[in-house]
Design an enzyme around this catalytic site. Structure first.
Site, PDB file in Angstrom:
ATOM      1  N   LYS A   1      -3.101  13.832 -36.415  1.00 40.93           N
ATOM      2  CA  LYS A   1      -2.025  13.886 -35.670  1.00 40.93           C
ATOM      3  C   LYS A   1      -0.776  14.372 -36.360  1.00 40.93           C
ATOM      4  O   LYS A   1      -0.589  13.828 -37.218  1.00 40.93           O
ATOM      5  CB  LYS A   1      -1.838  12.467 -35.126  1.00 40.93           C
ATOM      6  CG  LYS A   1      -0.680  12.285 -33.981  1.00 40.93           C
ATOM      7  CD  LYS A   1      -0.572  11.258 -33.272  1.00 40.93           C
ATOM      8  CE  LYS A   1       0.756  11.085 -32.272  1.00 40.93           C
ATOM      9  NZ  LYS A   1       0.554  11.709 -31.197  1.00 40.93           N
TER      10      LYS A   1
ATOM     11  N   HIS B   1       5.902  19.562 -23.248  1.00 46.16           N
ATOM     12  CA  HIS B   1       6.543  19.153 -24.612  1.00 46.16           C
ATOM     13  C   HIS B   1       6.767  20.265 -25.675  1.00 46.16           C
ATOM     14  O   HIS B   1       7.888  20.344 -26.049  1.00 46.16           O
ATOM     15  CB  HIS B   1       5.416  18.313 -25.262  1.00 46.16           C
ATOM     16  CG  HIS B   1       5.017  17.143 -24.347  1.00 46.16           C
ATOM     17  ND1 HIS B   1       5.643  16.471 -23.499  1.00 46.16           N
ATOM     18  CD2 HIS B   1       3.842  16.548 -24.176  1.00 46.16           C
ATOM     19  CE1 HIS B   1       5.162  15.458 -23.023  1.00 46.16           C
ATOM     20  NE2 HIS B   1       3.786  15.496 -23.336  1.00 46.16           N
TER      21      HIS B   1
ATOM     22  N   LYS C   1      11.870  11.353 -28.379  1.00 43.87           N
ATOM     23  CA  LYS C   1      11.510  11.037 -29.868  1.00 43.87           C
ATOM     24  C   LYS C   1      12.859  11.451 -30.599  1.00 43.87           C
ATOM     25  O   LYS C   1      13.598  12.371 -30.485  1.00 43.87           O
ATOM     26  CB  LYS C   1      10.290  11.977 -30.064  1.00 43.87           C
ATOM     27  CG  LYS C   1       9.033  11.582 -29.338  1.00 43.87           C
ATOM     28  CD  LYS C   1       8.013  12.548 -29.972  1.00 43.87           C
ATOM     29  CE  LYS C   1       6.508  12.247 -29.163  1.00 43.87           C
ATOM     30  NZ  LYS C   1       5.904  11.233 -29.403  1.00 43.87           N
TER      31      LYS C   1
ATOM     32  N   ASP D   1       0.860  -1.238   0.131  1.00 46.29           N
ATOM     33  CA  ASP D   1       0.019  -0.017   0.125  1.00 46.29           C
ATOM     34  C   ASP D   1       1.024   1.290   0.041  1.00 46.29           C
ATOM     35  O   ASP D   1       1.637   1.564   0.865  1.00 46.29           O
ATOM     36  CB  ASP D   1      -0.724   0.040   1.250  1.00 46.29           C
ATOM     37  CG  ASP D   1      -1.705   1.033   1.384  1.00 46.29           C
ATOM     38  OD1 ASP D   1      -1.574   2.138   0.555  1.00 46.29           O
ATOM     39  OD2 ASP D   1      -2.665   1.074   2.031  1.00 46.29           O
TER      40      ASP D   1
ATOM     41  N   GLU E   1      -3.188  16.914 -31.927  1.00 47.48           N
ATOM     42  CA  GLU E   1      -3.608  15.751 -31.603  1.00 47.48           C
ATOM     43  C   GLU E   1      -5.145  15.411 -32.078  1.00 47.48           C
ATOM     44  O   GLU E   1      -5.755  16.081 -32.021  1.00 47.48           O
ATOM     45  CB  GLU E   1      -3.651  15.467 -30.084  1.00 47.48           C
ATOM     46  CG  GLU E   1      -2.447  15.766 -29.569  1.00 47.48           C
ATOM     47  CD  GLU E   1      -2.566  15.440 -27.960  1.00 47.48           C
ATOM     48  OE1 GLU E   1      -2.384  14.275 -27.804  1.00 47.48           O
ATOM     49  OE2 GLU E   1      -2.829  16.255 -27.109  1.00 47.48           O
TER      50      GLU E   1
ATOM     51  N   LYS F   1       5.742  14.007 -15.771  1.00 43.65           N
ATOM     52  CA  LYS F   1       4.658  14.981 -15.678  1.00 43.65           C
ATOM     53  C   LYS F   1       3.417  14.235 -15.140  1.00 43.65           C
ATOM     54  O   LYS F   1       3.089  13.148 -15.562  1.00 43.65           O
ATOM     55  CB  LYS F   1       4.575  15.855 -16.909  1.00 43.65           C
ATOM     56  CG  LYS F   1       4.257  15.198 -18.081  1.00 43.65           C
ATOM     57  CD  LYS F   1       3.711  15.689 -19.075  1.00 43.65           C
ATOM     58  CE  LYS F   1       2.277  16.271 -19.284  1.00 43.65           C
ATOM     59  NZ  LYS F   1       1.429  15.347 -19.874  1.00 43.65           N
TER      60      LYS F   1
ATOM     61  N   LYS G   1      -6.454  19.067 -28.839  1.00 40.42           N
ATOM     62  CA  LYS G   1      -6.791  17.850 -29.044  1.00 40.42           C
ATOM     63  C   LYS G   1      -8.156  17.946 -30.011  1.00 40.42           C
ATOM     64  O   LYS G   1      -8.744  18.922 -30.166  1.00 40.42           O
ATOM     65  CB  LYS G   1      -7.558  17.352 -27.705  1.00 40.42           C
ATOM     66  CG  LYS G   1      -6.399  17.439 -26.678  1.00 40.42           C
ATOM     67  CD  LYS G   1      -6.339  16.264 -25.744  1.00 40.42           C
ATOM     68  CE  LYS G   1      -5.343  16.141 -24.682  1.00 40.42           C
ATOM     69  NZ  LYS G   1      -3.967  15.995 -25.232  1.00 40.42           N
TER      70      LYS G   1
ATOM     71  N   HIS H   1       8.699  12.614 -22.417  1.00 43.90           N
ATOM     72  CA  HIS H   1       8.812  11.757 -23.430  1.00 43.90           C
ATOM     73  C   HIS H   1       9.061  12.190 -24.797  1.00 43.90           C
ATOM     74  O   HIS H   1       9.457  11.555 -25.583  1.00 43.90           O
ATOM     75  CB  HIS H   1       7.576  10.476 -23.237  1.00 43.90           C
ATOM     76  CG  HIS H   1       6.468  11.087 -24.338  1.00 43.90           C
ATOM     77  ND1 HIS H   1       5.226  11.763 -23.340  1.00 43.90           N
ATOM     78  CD2 HIS H   1       5.880  10.912 -25.226  1.00 43.90           C
ATOM     79  CE1 HIS H   1       4.382  12.070 -24.205  1.00 43.90           C
ATOM     80  NE2 HIS H   1       4.649  11.515 -25.435  1.00 43.90           N
TER      81      HIS H   1
ATOM     82  N   ASP I   1      -1.023  20.509 -19.813  1.00 46.24           N
ATOM     83  CA  ASP I   1      -0.738  18.951 -20.041  1.00 46.24           C
ATOM     84  C   ASP I   1       0.334  18.924 -21.297  1.00 46.24           C
ATOM     85  O   ASP I   1       1.002  18.098 -21.271  1.00 46.24           O
ATOM     86  CB  ASP I   1      -2.040  18.365 -20.573  1.00 46.24           C
ATOM     87  CG  ASP I   1      -2.133  17.092 -20.877  1.00 46.24           C
ATOM     88  OD1 ASP I   1      -1.479  16.314 -20.124  1.00 46.24           O
ATOM     89  OD2 ASP I   1      -2.315  16.711 -22.034  1.00 46.24           O
TER      90      ASP I   1
HETATM   91  C1  BG6 Z   1       0.823  13.440 -22.750  1.00 50.01           C
HETATM   92  C2  BG6 Z   1      -0.364  14.173 -22.538  1.00 50.01           C
HETATM   93  O1  BG6 Z   1       2.135  13.743 -22.049  1.00 50.01           O
HETATM   94  O2  BG6 Z   1       1.426  13.561 -24.175  1.00 50.01           O
HETATM   95  C3  BG6 Z   1      -1.527  13.616 -23.396  1.00 50.01           C
HETATM   96  O3  BG6 Z   1      -0.678  13.927 -20.986  1.00 50.01           O
HETATM   97  C4  BG6 Z   1      -1.281  13.674 -24.864  1.00 50.01           C
HETATM   98  O4  BG6 Z   1      -2.781  14.467 -23.198  1.00 50.01           O
HETATM   99  C5  BG6 Z   1       0.221  12.922 -25.045  1.00 50.01           C
HETATM  100  O5  BG6 Z   1      -2.014  12.902 -25.753  1.00 50.01           O
HETATM  101  C6  BG6 Z   1       0.829  12.945 -26.502  1.00 50.01           C
HETATM  102  O6  BG6 Z   1       2.027  12.434 -26.688  1.00 50.01           O
HETATM  103  P1  BG6 Z   1       2.341  11.620 -28.192  1.00 50.01           P
HETATM  104  O7  BG6 Z   1       3.377  11.045 -27.860  1.00 50.01           O
HETATM  105  O8  BG6 Z   1       1.161  10.928 -28.622  1.00 50.01           O
HETATM  106  O9  BG6 Z   1       2.322  13.041 -29.165  1.00 50.01           O
END
Ligand code: BG6
Length: 489
Positions: free
Chosen positions: A344, A239, A181, A92, A215, A147, A339, A177, A234
């Site tokens: 994309k 990013h 890339k 836990d 997105e 994050k 979004k 992340h 977000d």
């Molecule tokens: C995340 C966000 O960090 O990145 C998401 O929380 C978003 O909302 C995502 O959709 C996008 O990542 P990628 O790699 O698909 O561009």
């Protein structure tokens, strides 16, 4: 089978092993690294969570996740190797006493302990306290977190302070992340290994730069998280600002983490504040309404599962950003992300300045500027738009817009493009902090973003509607059109 690179084996502990991040990203990335023989033979993966299951249950979950999220199918030999690394501990996470169980499992003699916090930040404090109480950490231990590191400067300081009680800054690996890339990393090569760009990367040759992270997805069942967060926090706070720093930073002296982070911090410090004095002219917030994505009807933001129909959270944001330093004086950066947009698409477009005089009036009344287009995803690649003479023996020289096109998939046929998580999880296991964020970067980014958030709050600004499947609200076209420019579409 022998691993390709040698580094000390790890005990990778995933806190929140049964959660979304673990299932959708971490286990998939680790399996892919296994498939590519990048994991040390003696490395183990230990899932930790509240669920009352045994290791066999965790292995089953990993298999199901791979079936669901791995596009290229499971190879039985790879799975055999991978599943042999997996084990599970029920803890836990809010109970510091329970972390003592880790002592019976972790082997500090022959492995490096990596603590991956794949949980909501409200659990960070208790995990840190539990690890402290178990006295299991050594100076070699590492922690990985990502994050959202807070939702504003104050909360991010609180999180970083808690973490700093048990881990030194050098032990902390903060993930964005996007930095894993391939194409984001390639920005370093593009800028600092090619004199054609190195010498032309400033206010005298560049007119403006656009960064688009569009997105297609909506909020994917994450109403609670997303509605408290919004697209500015977000996506843009992390990013897009990271991409911006890679484009705008000065050449680092080398590729060491400190050298790169220091240059990025200088860019973040030079961002001109957006405050209630200029927020209306420099920002646009949007929220999607129902529409069509690739011909399929999708609901609006306020009709999503669990939605509060009064919500004024933005799912789209566009900004004009100015960087107050020598290199970028007078060069605006236009950033937009949303979004449920047309598709994309993540790309950077560098618009070079128009030439002062046109001797090709037969072809163009005004010569179109050169453009460098960097496709970050999908279809990774780099294009340069330039003018070329149309071959022929006509009396007048005729020009045409053409493209020098470097598509990664055509050029590097033999290389697979690894995903951001694969790269970053591997770098954390290797102990290479270059692609991770420092505390100062995160705090500097929050300082700038908080000012925008406060200004919106001051104006009680409500987001402008846009149809799902479009390029965002009309106001975002106006934002850039005011400066006599247009979005790349
Ligand atoms: C995340 C966000 O960090 O990145 C998401 O929380 C978003 O909302 C995502 O959709 C996008 O990542 P990628 O790699 O698909 O561009």
């Amino acid at each position: 089978m022998k691993a390709k690179k040698t580094f000390k084996p790890c005990d990778l502990v995933i806190y929140g092993a049964m959660g979304d991040l673990s299932k959708r990203k971490l286990l998939i990335s680790l399996y892919r690294l296994e498939n590519a023989n990048f994991i040390e033979p003696d490395t183990r993966i230990i899932g930790v969570d509240l669920h009352d299951i045994k290791s066999s249950g965790f292995i089953e979950l990993a298999h199901k996740s791979l079936q669901e999220f791995l596009s290229d199918g499971i190879d039985s030999k790879v799975w055999e190797r991978f599943s042999a690394r997996l084990s599970y501990l029920k803890i836990d996470l809010t109970q510091p006493d329970q972390y003592l169980q880790l002592n019976a499992v972790i082997d500090q003699q022959s492995r490096v302990m990596i603590n991956y916090f794949a949980v909501s930040p409200f659990l960070f404090k208790s995990i840190c306290q539990g690890l402290d109480k178990s006295e299991i950490l050594t100076e070699n231990s590492r922690m990985v977190m990502e994050k959202p590191i807070g939702h504003n400067l104050k909360s991010s300081i609180e999180i970083n302070d808690e973490v700093a009680k048990v881990f030194t800054e050098k032990q902390v690996y903060r993930i964005d992340h996007y930095l894993g890339k391939e194409t984001v990393l390639n920005l370093l090569a593009l800028r600092f290994a090619n004199s054609i760009f190195t010498t032309n990367w400033n206010h005298s040759t560049i007119d403006h730069i656009q960064i688009t992270v569009a997105e297609e997805v909506g909020i994917e069942g994450r109403w609670d998280y997303f509605d408290k967060t919004g697209q500015l926090r977000d996506m843009l706070q992390n990013h897009l600002l990271q991409i911006l720093t890679f484009i705008a930073m000065e050449p680092p002296v080398d590729l060491e983490a400190d050298s790169i982070q220091n240059e990025k911090i200088k860019v973040l410090k030079a961002l001109r504040p957006i405050t209630s004095n200029n927020v209306e002219e420099k920002t646009v917030r949007g929220q999607y309404s129902a529409g069509y994505i690739k011909g399929v009807a999708v609901p609006g933001y306020l009709e999503e599962d669990g939605a509060n129909t009064e919500s004024t959270t933005e799912s789209f944001v566009a900004l004009r950003v100015d960087i107050d330093n020598w290199r970028w004086a007078g060069v605006p950066f236009y950033l937009r992300t949303g979004k449920r947009l047309t598709g994309k698409r993540t790309e950077i477009v560098v618009y070079f300045k128009q030439l002062p005089h046109n001797i090709f009036k037969d072809s163009f009344r005004e010569l179109p500027p050169n453009k460098l287009i960097i496709h970050l995803q999908p279809n990774e690649g780099v294009e340069i738009e330039m003018l070329n003479k149309i071959p022929g023996i006509d009396e007048h020289i005729k020009l045409q817009k053409t493209k020098l096109d470097l598509s990664f998939s055509d050029t590097f046929k033999k290389s697979r493009i690894f995903g951001g998580y694969e790269k970053l999880v591997l770098e954390a296991m290797r102990g290479n902090p270059t692609l991770f964020l420092s505390r100062e970067e995160i705090e500097q980014a929050w300082t700038w973003v908080d000012s925008i958030q406060d200004a919106w709050h001051h104006y009680k600004d409500t987001p402008k509607p846009y149809s799902a499947g479009s390029w965002g609200p009309v106001a975002s076209v106006a934002l850039i059109a005011r400066d006599g420019r247009a979005w790349e579409e």
